[in-house]
Design a protein around this motif. Sequence first.
Motif, mmCIF file in Angstrom:
data_model
loop_
_atom_site.group_PDB
_atom_site.id
_atom_site.type_symbol
_atom_site.label_atom_id
_atom_site.label_comp_id
_atom_site.label_asym_id
_atom_site.label_seq_id
_atom_site.Cartn_x
_atom_site.Cartn_y
_atom_site.Cartn_z
ATOM 1 N N UNK A 43 -7.821 52.331 -21.675
ATOM 2 C CA UNK A 43 -7.526 51.012 -21.127
ATOM 3 C C UNK A 43 -8.462 50.676 -19.957
ATOM 4 N N UNK A 44 -8.574 49.389 -19.694
ATOM 5 C CA UNK A 44 -9.460 48.901 -18.637
ATOM 6 C C UNK A 44 -8.946 49.278 -17.251
ATOM 7 N N UNK A 45 -9.923 49.474 -16.352
ATOM 8 C CA UNK A 45 -9.619 49.735 -14.950
ATOM 9 C C UNK A 45 -10.182 48.647 -14.030
ATOM 10 N N UNK A 46 -10.917 47.688 -14.582
ATOM 11 C CA UNK A 46 -11.695 46.764 -13.760
ATOM 12 C C UNK A 46 -10.815 45.918 -12.841
ATOM 13 N N UNK A 47 -11.333 45.657 -11.645
ATOM 14 C CA UNK A 47 -10.606 44.851 -10.655
ATOM 15 C C UNK A 47 -11.482 43.712 -10.117
ATOM 16 N N UNK A 48 -12.640 43.504 -10.753
ATOM 17 C CA UNK A 48 -13.627 42.601 -10.164
ATOM 18 C C UNK A 48 -13.481 41.159 -10.637
ATOM 19 N N UNK A 49 -13.039 40.935 -11.842
ATOM 20 C CA UNK A 49 -13.086 39.591 -12.413
ATOM 21 C C UNK A 49 -11.763 39.238 -13.081
ATOM 22 N N UNK A 50 -11.612 37.952 -13.329
ATOM 23 C CA UNK A 50 -10.573 37.450 -14.230
ATOM 24 C C UNK A 50 -11.288 37.042 -15.514
ATOM 25 N N UNK A 51 -10.953 37.699 -16.603
ATOM 26 C CA UNK A 51 -11.604 37.384 -17.880
ATOM 27 C C UNK A 51 -10.614 36.641 -18.771
ATOM 28 N N UNK A 52 -11.004 35.439 -19.184
ATOM 29 C CA UNK A 52 -10.168 34.600 -20.042
ATOM 30 C C UNK A 52 -10.911 34.374 -21.355
ATOM 31 N N UNK A 53 -10.267 34.719 -22.456
ATOM 32 C CA UNK A 53 -10.908 34.656 -23.773
ATOM 33 C C UNK A 53 -10.082 33.731 -24.658
ATOM 34 N N UNK A 54 -10.714 32.694 -25.198
ATOM 35 C CA UNK A 54 -10.039 31.737 -26.083
ATOM 36 C C UNK A 54 -10.826 31.596 -27.378
ATOM 37 N N UNK A 55 -10.120 31.673 -28.502
ATOM 38 C CA UNK A 55 -10.773 31.543 -29.804
ATOM 39 C C UNK A 55 -9.886 30.729 -30.743
ATOM 40 N N UNK A 87 -14.660 30.776 -26.508
ATOM 41 C CA UNK A 87 -15.068 30.452 -25.145
ATOM 42 C C UNK A 87 -14.587 31.577 -24.237
ATOM 43 N N UNK A 88 -15.537 32.294 -23.634
ATOM 44 C CA UNK A 88 -15.233 33.439 -22.782
ATOM 45 C C UNK A 88 -15.577 33.095 -21.341
ATOM 46 N N UNK A 89 -14.584 33.205 -20.457
ATOM 47 C CA UNK A 89 -14.760 32.888 -19.043
ATOM 48 C C UNK A 89 -14.631 34.155 -18.220
ATOM 49 N N UNK A 90 -15.529 34.337 -17.273
ATOM 50 C CA UNK A 90 -15.438 35.420 -16.300
ATOM 51 C C UNK A 90 -15.427 34.789 -14.916
ATOM 52 N N UNK A 91 -14.265 34.836 -14.280
ATOM 53 C CA UNK A 91 -14.053 34.105 -13.033
ATOM 54 C C UNK A 91 -13.967 35.058 -11.838
ATOM 55 N N UNK A 126 -6.361 35.173 -24.312
ATOM 56 C CA UNK A 126 -6.002 36.343 -23.505
ATOM 57 C C UNK A 126 -6.557 36.183 -22.100
ATOM 58 N N UNK A 127 -5.930 36.904 -21.182
ATOM 59 C CA UNK A 127 -6.402 36.962 -19.804
ATOM 60 C C UNK A 127 -6.280 38.389 -19.310
ATOM 61 N N UNK A 128 -7.319 38.863 -18.636
ATOM 62 C CA UNK A 128 -7.317 40.207 -18.066
ATOM 63 C C UNK A 128 -7.839 40.141 -16.642
ATOM 64 N N UNK A 129 -7.117 40.786 -15.720
ATOM 65 C CA UNK A 129 -7.591 40.829 -14.343
ATOM 66 C C UNK A 129 -7.095 42.117 -13.696
ATOM 67 N N UNK A 130 -7.724 42.473 -12.580
ATOM 68 C CA UNK A 130 -7.327 43.665 -11.848
ATOM 69 C C UNK A 130 -7.198 43.394 -10.373
ATOM 70 N N UNK A 131 -6.370 44.203 -9.726
ATOM 71 C CA UNK A 131 -6.174 44.104 -8.291
ATOM 72 C C UNK A 131 -6.375 45.476 -7.660
#
Length: 874
Positions: free
Chosen positions: A220-232, A870-874, A247-252
Amino acid sequence: MSGNVSDQFGNLPGAKVAIEGTDKITTTDVNGNYSFDVDEGEYVLTSGFVMYTSISKTANVKVGDTVQIDFILETGFSMDQPVSLGSRAKPKSLLKNTAAVDIISPQQLTGSSQIELSHILHYLTPSFHSTHQTIADGTDHIDPATLRGLGPDQVLVLVNGKRRHSSSLLNVNGTVGRGSVGTDFNAIPIAAIDRIEVLRDGATSQYGSDAIAGVINIILKKQIEIIQVDNRVGINTEGDGLTVYSSANFGLKIGKTGYVNVTAEYREREAVNRAGDYTGTVYTNDATEDQRLIEQNNFFNQTGYSDKQVMEIGSAETQNLALSFNGEVPMSNSSTFYMHGGRNYREGKSKGFYRFPKDEDRVVLDLFPNGFSPEILTDIQDDAITGGVKGVKNGWDVDFSHSIGINTLDYTVNNSNNASLGIASPRTFYAGGFAYKQNTTNLDISRTFDWLQGVNIAFGAELRVENYQIIAGEEASYIDGGSTFINNLGEELPRIVGAQVFPGFRPENELNRFRTNSSGYVDIEANVSEKLLVRGAARYEAYNDFGGQAIWKLSGRYILKDGISVRAGFSTGFRAPSLHQVFFQNISTQFVNGESVQVGTFNNESAIVTQAFQIGKLKPELSSHLSAGFSGKINDNVTFSFDYYLIDIEDRIVLSGRFSEGYETILEPFNAGAAQFFTNAIDSRTSGADAALFFKKNLGGGEFNASLGANLTSTTVKGPIKVSPALVGQEELLFNREEIARVEYSQPNYKINSLLSYDFNKYRFQVVNTVFGRVKYIHPNDGNPDNWVLNNFTGSVETRDQTFSPKLVTDMAVSYQINDYVRCTLGGNNVFNVYPDKHKHSANTEEGNFIYSRRVQQFGVNGANYYFRLLLKL
C-alpha cells in the motif's frame, strides 16, 4: 539543505531523499522539492524512487549556508528493485533472489487502462488469469483469479506482507475454479496500491497453507506529499457497459516520521449483454401455436431486452465503494506501530435464465402471464484491519501483528416467484447469504549474522482462527407452499419449491463453524560466498479438524558473473480444505442441457454423503514443487529472465458431478433432483515456463520502454479418479470429462503480454498487446459418438466439444501532461473489437442464447471499450 528531484520529463513528487548514516529521511512535495535542517558538516544525500536508479551526492554545509542539491533520476528496471517477498532477510533484487518475483510498478499501475485490480494483473502478469463470469450466481460479482493455471484457492494473497482473508463465496457453478474459494482482489482499491510483488514459486513452507501456485503481495501507498484525484469514464462501442471511476488518495504526516495514507474509491459498471436471439418456444411446445401466441402477446417487446433476446449474458452490473488506510507511527528510536485496513461495499445485479410461461411448474401465470427474467441482487461487504508493532530488540528484528478480515455476501432474488406458493408468492425474496471471518496473529523474529558472507536466521509462529456461516433466507424463499398445476395430460403435479433462480437457504442449512490453526517456522538463508546463496525453510501447521502437516523448502542462487544469475529450488507444500468446502450445503437451480435441475450440495457432515456415498472427511492437498531459472542484465538497456516449474498435487479437492439416478428416494425429502459433494478425487501435474524481457532507451529526445512477458502452462489429471467403495464404477459421473477439461483446458494454455511506451516532452504513448492461448470446452457425454447430436449450423450430427482459438487483444492510450498538476488520457481497450470464437455447435447455444461460451473464457465478451481519464495531483 534543499533541492528538487525530477526525471527528464518533470518533477517527481514522493521521491525519497535520505542523509546517509543518519535517520534523516524525507520525501519530495507535489513540486518535487525537499529540505533538511542540519548542523555544519559534510553529508552524503541519496535520492531514489520506485523503478528509478538511485543517485548519491556529497554536500559540505557551513553555519548559515543554504545548499541546493538537485537530482535528476533515470528510470531503472524492476529487476534492480529490492523485493521483500520470498525472503525473511533484507530485501534483495531479483538478480540476487532464489525465486522468481514479478513487480508491478507504480508507473504500470498508474498507466493501466483497467479499473479493477484483477484485470490489471490479468493484462500485466502473464501467469495470472481472471475474467468476469456470467450466469453463475454470486460468481458474476466476485471474479475467480488464478496463478499458473491452478485454482483460485491455490494462490496466497498478502497485503503489506500480511495474510489476506478469502471471500465467503464458494464457486459452485460451471466456471473456472468450480468448487473453490478465492480472494476478492477487487475489494482492494487500486488507488491505495503503491506496487505489487508476484512470487511465482511454491511458498507454503514460508507463508503457510494455500501458497501452492505462488504468493501475491500488495504493498500500500505511504505518500504524504500530494492529493491525487483520478476520474475516468468509458463505454463499449456496442453502447453498453458504461463505467465510471473516481478515486482520491492523500497522506498526512504524523510527528516527524509517522504518516497515514487514506484512499476513497468509487466504481460503477453498467451491464453488458451479448446474448443471442432466442430460438425456442415460449408458451407451448407446439411451434405453430406458440408463434401465434408470441405475436398475439407481443412477447419479445415486453421482455426488457433487445430484439429476440431473453437473457443478459456478459459482465454484470455492479456498484463499488471502498475506503482504505495505511499508516505508521514511531513509538521510539527502535520501534514502530503500524496499521492498515479498509472497507469495501459492492452491490451487484445479474440475471438468470428466463422462465417461460410454458413451464407452469416454475411460473405462476397469474403473476407473470408472459414469464419473467429473474434477477440476483448481491450485497457484498469486505472489511479488513491489521495492526502491529515492529522494531529491534537485542539485535533481533521483531514483528508482532494481528489481522482481522470479514467478508459477507447476501442474496436477494427479484422479479421472481416461488411457484409452490401460487398467487400468494412474493416477487422479491431475501435468500440468505454467507459470512467468513479470519483472525490471524503473527510473530516474526529474524537477525542477520556476519558469519560466512552473511547468514540470516528467522523463525516465528502464527495462530489463525476461522469462522464460516451460512445465513437462512426468509421463509417465502424456500418454503413448500403446496401449489399444483394441471399439465397437458390432465395430471395434477406439484410446482417447484423455492424462489426461482436461487432458492433461499433453509434453516436446516444454517450453520456457524469455527476452526483453529497454529503453525511455526524456521528459515535460514546463508550467503556461502559472494556468489552462492543457499536457503532452507521448514514449517509445521496443526489444524483442530484434520491434524498437522510438515513441509519444507530448499533453494539456491548462484551469480555466474556480474549481471547474470541462476536459481533453483525444491519444496513440498499443502492446502487445507477451506471451511466452505467442508461445511457448505444448499439447494440451487442449475441448468443442464437446457433443463433446470434442483441440485443439492451436501457437506461432509451429511448422512447422504457419509452413508449413501461413503465419502470420508476431506484431507489436505499435498504438493511438491521443482523450479529452475536464470536472470540477467545487459548494460543498462536490457534485462531478461526465464523460469521452469513443475508442480505435482495429490488429493485435489473437487466438487463432484451430479448424482441422481438411483438416489431419488433419499433426495426426495430435500426437494432435490440431484446431489453433489466435495471429495479428494484427483491428482494433477502442472508444468510450464515463464519468461520476461525488458528494454529501455533514450530515443529522439524521449524515453522508449518495452516489456515482453510470456507464460506457457499445461495441467493434466494424473491416474484414475479416486472414488469410495460405494461409487466404484461411477468414476466418470463423479468427475466427468467436462470437469477434467475444466482443470486441464479452461484457462489459456499460454499468454503473452507486451507493453510499449514512449514518453516525449509532455506526451506519453502506450500500446499493450495480450495474446491469449487456446481454451477447450469438453461436453460431459460426447466422449461416446453415440451421444453426439444434430448441429443445426451444419446439418450434421457432431460432437459438442470445441476448441477456442488464440486471440490478440490490443489496448492503446495517449496521455498529455498539461502541467505539474493535470494529466489527461484518451484510450481504448480491445481497440480492434476482438471477441472469442462463437459456438460452432447449435446445441451449445442453448436455443440461441449463448453466442459465446460461458464455461471457458479467455478475456470476456465486452468488445471494444473507449475511455477518457483526468488525473489531478494537487
